[in-house]
Write an enzyme that holds these catalytic residues in place. Structure first.
Site: not given
Length: 359
Positions: A172, A195, A199, A252
């Site tokens: 991330d 990734d 997050d 996302r």
């Protein structure tokens, strides 16, 4: 296809981040943040009619978990770092610090796939429009413990991350986990992570993600760990996403599970496969956003159990589907004040104001 309009700009409660000088501090000590020295190429938001926020807004300002609001490293020493060793040292120290990043710092991969821990009470801010972290990412949170289902006293909290370019992480770019709370992620540029870009998961709460640019990235914003993680995530994960520029970031933007209320307003979506997804009974209040060439702007019938979504005053242009709605969601003003900009102004003010070099 065109649909309605809306409201939107963040009415921020100003937080003065004044910090004292300290003898022997590594380099320049600024008397106050977030006025950033060296940002000569900054594009003033005032030119677009939008003043840059002096402090956080949205859920990052809501009292909870023993914390009144988000102030970051206010009251602690200010240090300017130019190397990975100095940067990693200062962001992991106990106590408040304002850590100013000068130039580009390449983060080592190390034993944790390039992810590096940030301790509580930190402001991490780039100097000027070119400050960058490459090759790794930041973890705001304790190590994962799947058996822990209530916030621990030592949960990481009160962290501000602003005005930095993040790219090239093997994991991330920013990972917020394990009941971390009161986090403000503002005016950054995110690209090319393996990734997530940002997050937020495992019981984290009371967070604002504002005025960032996301581009050249696939899975952008995950909110909620997975479908089996209700024990940690249900009733938490309250996040405000506003005035972000999803510039071709594929999906996302965000993808949400379990959160009782997520406020997504005045964001600009351009060329995405999907914008927002709500599942596992998450409640999303979606208002004043502008979607251009987005296949699915908002979804509740997605992977996993259905979510909830209320939409107000959004504009859709050349999108293949309408925003899916379902159920009821609390009004964000129940929790904090804000003023939304008109959706029609979003394609002008968001690209002008989002990203680095603007504060």
């Amino acid at each position: 296809m065109r649909l309605p309009r809306t409201l939107g700009a963040a009415a921020a409660a100003a937080v003065t981040l004044a910090v004292p000088t300290i003898p022997g501090a590594a380099a320049a000590v600024t008397p106050a943040l977030p006025t950033i020295p060296g940002a000569a190429a900054a594009v003033p938001l005032a030119a677009a009619g939008v003043p840059a926020a002096a402090g956080p807004d949205g859920f990052a300002t809501v009292a909870g978990h023993g914390q009144a609001t988000t102030t970051g490293g206010a009251g602690g020493p200010t240090v300017t770092v130019t190397t990975a060793a100095a940067f990693l040292d200062h962001i992991a120290r106990p106590g408040p610090y304002v850590v100013q990043v000068s130039g580009t710092i390449a983060l080592p991969v190390g034993a944790h796939d390039g992810m590096h821990p940030v301790a509580s009470d930190k402001t991490i801010v780039g100097l000027g429009p070119g400050a960058a972290l490459t090759g790794g990412g930041l973890t705001v949170g304790l190590p994962v413990d799947e058996d822990l289902t209530t916030p621990p006293p030592a949960a990481v909290h009160n962290v501000i991350i602003r005005n930095l370019r993040f790219s090239g992480s093997p994991d991330d770019l920013i990972n917020v986990q394990m009941f971390s709370h009161h986090i403000w992620i503002d005016h950054n540029d995110f690209s090319d992570g393996d990734d997530g870009a940002v997050d937020i998961k495992r019981g984290s709460d009371l967070i604002t993600v504002s005025w960032n640019r996301f581009h050249d990235h696939d899975k952008t914003l995950l909110l909620g760990h997975d479908d089996d993680n209700a024990a940690q995530d249900a009733g938490r994960l309250r996040v405000t996403y506003h005035h972000n520029f999803f510039d071709g970031s594929d999906q996302r933007n965000p993808r949400v599970r379990f959160a009782p209320l997520v406020h997504v307003y005045n964001n600009y979506y351009l060329d995405n496969s999907y914008g927002i997804a709500s599942t596992n009974d998450a409640g999303l209040f979606v208002e004043g956003n502008y979607f251009v060439s987005v296949n699915n702007p908002g979804r509740v019938d997605f992977s996993g159990p259905l979510g909830r979504m209320v939409q107000r005053d959004n504009i859709l242009v050349d999108c293949n589907h309408a925003i899916e709605t379902r159920g009821t969601v609390a009004e964000p003003r129940t929790f904090y004040p804000y003023t939304a900009d008109r959706a029609a102004s979003v394609p002008t003010i968001v690209p002008a104001g989002a990203g680095t070099g603007k504060v």
